[in-house]
Structures are given as structure tokens and as C-alpha cells.
Design a protein around this motif. Structure first.
Motif, PDB file in Angstrom:
ATOM      1  N   GLY A 112       3.258   5.285   6.815  1.00 39.99           N
ATOM      2  CA  GLY A 112       4.158   5.831   7.829  1.00 39.99           C
ATOM      3  C   GLY A 112       5.101   6.891   7.288  1.00 39.99           C
TER       4      GLY A 112
ATOM      5  N   HIS B 298      -7.105  10.385   1.606  1.00 42.19           N
ATOM      6  CA  HIS B 298      -6.761  10.139   3.009  1.00 42.19           C
ATOM      7  C   HIS B 298      -5.745  11.168   3.509  1.00 42.19           C
ATOM      8  CE1 HIS B 298      -6.111   8.093   6.719  1.00 42.19           C
ATOM      9  NE2 HIS B 298      -4.856   7.767   6.425  1.00 42.19           N
TER      10      HIS B 298
ATOM     11  N   ARG C 297       2.528   7.643  14.153  1.00 41.10           N
ATOM     12  CA  ARG C 297       1.806   6.404  13.857  1.00 41.10           C
ATOM     13  C   ARG C 297       2.725   5.192  13.886  1.00 41.10           C
ATOM     14  NH1 ARG C 297       0.466   7.385   8.371  1.00 41.10           N
ATOM     15  NH2 ARG C 297       1.910   9.121   8.529  1.00 41.10           N
TER      16      ARG C 297
HETATM   17  C1  HEM Z   1      -7.558   1.776   7.018  1.00 44.18           C
HETATM   18  C2  HEM Z   1      -6.913   2.601   7.824  1.00 44.18           C
HETATM   19  C3  HEM Z   1      -5.762   3.417   7.360  1.00 44.18           C
HETATM   20  C4  HEM Z   1      -4.878   3.180   6.340  1.00 44.18           C
HETATM   21  C5  HEM Z   1      -4.815   1.990   5.393  1.00 44.18           C
HETATM   22  C6  HEM Z   1      -3.971   4.288   6.314  1.00 44.18           C
HETATM   23  C7  HEM Z   1      -2.941   4.414   5.400  1.00 44.18           C
HETATM   24  C8  HEM Z   1      -2.201   5.561   5.220  1.00 44.18           C
HETATM   25  C9  HEM Z   1      -1.281   5.798   4.148  1.00 44.18           C
HETATM   26  C10 HEM Z   1      -0.944   4.797   3.050  1.00 44.18           C
HETATM   27  C11 HEM Z   1      -0.768   7.036   4.305  1.00 44.18           C
HETATM   28  C12 HEM Z   1       0.251   7.762   3.386  1.00 44.18           C
HETATM   29  C13 HEM Z   1       1.665   7.516   3.779  1.00 44.18           C
HETATM   30  C14 HEM Z   1       2.043   8.068   5.122  1.00 44.18           C
HETATM   31  O1  HEM Z   1       2.350   9.245   5.259  1.00 44.18           O
HETATM   32  O2  HEM Z   1       2.006   7.298   6.072  1.00 44.18           O
HETATM   33  C15 HEM Z   1      -1.348   7.598   5.493  1.00 44.18           C
HETATM   34  C16 HEM Z   1      -1.076   8.836   6.007  1.00 44.18           C
HETATM   35  C17 HEM Z   1      -1.596   9.335   7.169  1.00 44.18           C
HETATM   36  N1  HEM Z   1      -2.578   8.755   7.937  1.00 44.18           N
HETATM   37 FE1  HEM Z   1      -3.474   6.984   7.605  1.00 44.18          FE
HETATM   38  N2  HEM Z   1      -4.297   5.163   7.310  1.00 44.18           N
HETATM   39  C18 HEM Z   1      -5.394   4.667   7.964  1.00 44.18           C
HETATM   40  C19 HEM Z   1      -6.051   5.240   9.031  1.00 44.18           C
HETATM   41  C20 HEM Z   1      -5.697   6.431   9.616  1.00 44.18           C
HETATM   42  C21 HEM Z   1      -6.349   7.028  10.752  1.00 44.18           C
HETATM   43  C22 HEM Z   1      -7.530   6.423  11.504  1.00 44.18           C
HETATM   44  C23 HEM Z   1      -5.697   8.202  11.014  1.00 44.18           C
HETATM   45  C24 HEM Z   1      -5.940   9.244  12.078  1.00 44.18           C
HETATM   46  C25 HEM Z   1      -6.497   9.042  13.228  1.00 44.18           C
HETATM   47  C26 HEM Z   1      -4.621   8.324  10.055  1.00 44.18           C
HETATM   48  C27 HEM Z   1      -3.716   9.358  10.020  1.00 44.18           C
HETATM   49  C28 HEM Z   1      -2.788   9.552   9.030  1.00 44.18           C
HETATM   50  C29 HEM Z   1      -1.893  10.702   8.970  1.00 44.18           C
HETATM   51  C30 HEM Z   1      -1.749  11.810   9.999  1.00 44.18           C
HETATM   52  C31 HEM Z   1      -1.162  10.570   7.786  1.00 44.18           C
HETATM   53  C32 HEM Z   1      -0.082  11.516   7.272  1.00 44.18           C
HETATM   54  C33 HEM Z   1      -0.713  12.645   6.478  1.00 44.18           C
HETATM   55  C34 HEM Z   1       0.353  13.598   5.983  1.00 44.18           C
HETATM   56  O3  HEM Z   1       0.785  14.458   6.762  1.00 44.18           O
HETATM   57  O4  HEM Z   1       0.783  13.452   4.828  1.00 44.18           O
HETATM   58  N3  HEM Z   1      -4.665   7.250   9.216  1.00 44.18           N
HETATM   59  N4  HEM Z   1      -2.228   6.685   6.031  1.00 44.18           N
END
Ligand code: HEM
Length: 309
Positions: A151, A222, A239
Motif C-alpha cells: 500500500g 511487481h 488499493r
Molecule cells: C499477490 C498479489 C499482490 C501482492 C502480494 C501485491 C503486493 C504489492 C506490494 C508489496 C507492493 C509494493 C508496496 C506498495 O506500493 O504497495 C505493491 C505495489 C503495487 N501493486 Fe501490488 N500486489 C498484488 C497484486 C496486485 C495487482 C493484481 C495489482 C493491479 C491490478 C497491483 C497493483 C499494484 C500497484 C499499482 C502498486 C504500486 C506500484 C508503484 O507505483 O510503485 N498489485 N503490490
């Protein structure tokens, strides 16, 4: 078709309460299929009873495309469609489990949230079937079960509304497009990686939660797959996911709100490896989506109109 669009695009729209209430240490998610024979009036009565305000808990209601058309044939948000299964260039897949009505129930106290779950279920039981029923929780540092903080790169302050709400002038203004996906983690495999390798999968450091830079940041991380610009515009979404599950079956219940469904779709395609570079998100090696649905969360104004006309 848009005869009622003044209702859906006026400037006095308010988003449903609870949207911005963070962190929400306890949550529960109910995805429901409406019975085919249920009359509009009974559905409306049931939803009104389901979302009666409760102390300390937020109960938001969202609709799948078909259910929205059934309850409100006059207009629909331009981009609202059912989620359809996606396949990726590298063998990854995202299943579709679209149903009709989605309740996002959240608060700080798990007992209060459970009271609200029972209220919603009791109100809806005669006209619907629950197809997903999952409790979520957030730890003190908002770490996902992988151990990485989730997040952090969310928009802050009013920017959350810019990312989450359909803009004024569009059908559904003040509401949101929503994606829900239950991701099942394979933590044993993930924990066999060194911390350095885990960081390369996510794109941030594990302990200090700092974004990797330059050559340290793989294009398959990711963060690299989801931090995307189109014509210079960051495809920001808001999110509100939480971990879920027990000892054996656990993961992240992904929940995100967007002003434009394309923002979500672009991120999913980039995770799957369907964008120009053909690279997929290495997170998909360690977590698998088990469900997938798109929803429309109407503004409070549109919801009141839907339920009280
Ligand atoms: C197993 C599923 C997922 C896990 C464990 C996960 C976990 C994370 C983590 C740890 C981060 C980095 C910290 C943060 O900025 O929140 C992140 C970033 C992000 N995630 Fe996920 N996520 C998952 C699925 C998804 C999906 C399905 C999407 C999109 C539809 C998504 C979109 C994003 C976005 C937009 C960011 C921020 C990227 C940035 O601007 O730095 N995530 N997620």
C-alpha cells in the motif's frame, strides 16, 4: 439510455462512506449471486437492510455489470463490464468468478466487522447466494504475508479521490470501478528465495520498504509491472487489499478502486506479460489468482437514488 445521467454526473455526488477510512485492521468480503427470480423490490429492500449503519464499521456495496443493468436499466458507467478470464503470454492465467453484488465490510475491530457480516448475510439470504465469504486482516505495519509492506505507493490525501473516483461529467461520477481478486500465496516457495531475490520479485526492500533504483530494479518486478504511465499520465489506482486465510490456504485479497477501468486492465495485462515487452510479473510465480471480478461502486448519491426511487 442516459436519460437519468443528470443524477449520475452531477457535481453534488458523494462517495460511499468508508472509502478513505484507513487502515481498517479488520475486513470481510462477501461476493453474492442474486437469485434469478428475485424481484427488484425485494433486492432493494434486502440491500437497504444489509447496509444499515453500524457503529465502528463501514459497509460499502458494489454491483457487477449485469446486476447493475437489472436494477438500474436507465444508465451504466461507460466502462463497466463483467470480468472475463485472462491468459498471459507466459502461461499465467487469471480466472473470472464474476457475480452480482459485493459487500466490502471493514473497520478496526474484528468483532464489530463480524456483527456487520451477519447483518448483511441475514438481509440478503432469501434473494442471493454467497459465492465468496472471506475475512481479511491487516497487521500493524500493513505487511502482506510475504513480509513486504503493501500500500506504500498508494496515492495520498485528495489524490486518492482523483485515482479512485469516476470524474464529474461521466456516468457514475463519484463512484468507482473496482477489481477484486483472491490471490493464493505459495509462501514456502517464496521463502526459499534469499531476501535479495524476494526484493527483486517485489521491487522494494523488505525491511525498510524502499523502492529499488536503476539497475537494481528488474523490469519483471511487481512494482515495474504496475507502476505505469500512459501518454505521460500515471495509471494510479487506490488499493485497499488485505491478507486473508489460515495456516494452509492464505494470500492477499486484492481490492482496488479506479477512476477508469482501463487503468486496472493495463496493470493486469502487464503482470500477465501481454504488453509490448512480453515480460510478466515474477510475483505470479509465488501467488496465483483464484477469483476475479469487476464491480461498480456507485456514489452515495446514486446509491440513494437506486434504493429509494
Ligand atoms: C499477490 C498479489 C499482490 C501482492 C502480494 C501485491 C503486493 C504489492 C506490494 C508489496 C507492493 C509494493 C508496496 C506498495 O506500493 O504497495 C505493491 C505495489 C503495487 N501493486 Fe501490488 N500486489 C498484488 C497484486 C496486485 C495487482 C493484481 C495489482 C493491479 C491490478 C497491483 C497493483 C499494484 C500497484 C499499482 C502498486 C504500486 C506500484 C508503484 O507505483 O510503485 N498489485 N503490490
Amino acid at each position: 439510455m442516459l436519460s437519468d445521467s443528470s443524477r449520475s454526473s452531477s457535481s453534488d455526488t458523494l462517495y460511499q462512506p468508508g472509502l478513505l477510512e484507513e487502515p481498517g485492521r479488520a475486513a470481510h468480503y462477501l461476493e453474492m449471486s442474486l437469485n434469478a427470480f428475485a424481484q427488484r423490490a425485494s433486492i432493494v429492500t434486502a440491500i437497504k437492510a444489509a447496509i444499515r449503519p453500524m457503529e465502528g464499521v463501514w459497509i460499502a456495496v458494489c454491483f457487477g455489470a449485469e446486476a447493475w443493468d437489472r436494477l438500474n436499466p436507465e444508465w451504466r458507467p461507460a466502462k463497466l463490464v463483467p470480468f472475463t478470464a485472462l491468459t498471459g503470454a507466459n502461461g499465467y492465467a487469471m480466472p473470472a468468478t464474476q457475480s452480482d453484488v459485493y459487500f466490502w465490510i471493514h473497520g478496526e475491530d474484528q468483532g464489530d466487522v463480524m456483527d456487520a457480516v451477519l447483518q448483511v448475510h441475514d438481509a440478503m439470504r432469501d434473494i442471493s447466494r454467497c459465492v465468496l465469504d472471506i475475512g481479511g486482516f491487516k497487521n500493524r505495519e500493513a505487511r502482506d504475508l510475504t513480509g513486504f509492506v503493501d500500500g506504500t505507493a498508494n496515492p495520498k490525501g485528495d489524490k486518492r479521490l482523483d485515482a479512485a473516483l469516476i470524474p464529474e461529467g461521466e456516468a457514475g461520477a463519484g463512484g468507482s470501478y473496482v477489481l477484486t481478486q483472491q490471490w493464493q500465496h505459495h509462501l514456502q516457495a517464496f521463502h526459499q528465495l534469499s531476501v535479495h531475490e524476494q526484493q527483486q520479485v517485489i521491487g522494494r526492500t523488505k525491511q525498510d520498504n524502499i523502492e529499488l533504483e536503476g539497475d537494481d530494479m528488474p523490469a519483471t518486478s511487481h512494482v515495474s509491472r504496475t507502476d505505469v504511465k500512459v501518454n505521460g499520465v500515471g495509471q494510479k489506482i487506490y488499493r485497499r487489499s488485505t491478507p486473508y486465510g489460515g495456516a494452509d490456504n492464505h494470500g492477499l485479497y486484492f481490492l482496488a478502486f479506479a477512476c477508469d477501468l482501463d487503468r486496472i486492465r493495463i496493470q493486469l495485462e502487464r503482470m500477465l506479460g501481454n504488453s509490448g515487452d512480453g515480460l510478466s510479473d515474477h510475483l505470479m510465480k509465488y501467488s496465483t489468482p483464484r477469483t476475479g471480478a469487476y464491480w461498480f461502486m456507485p456514489s452515495q448519491t446514486d446509491l440513494n437514488h437506486l434504493l429509494n426511487r
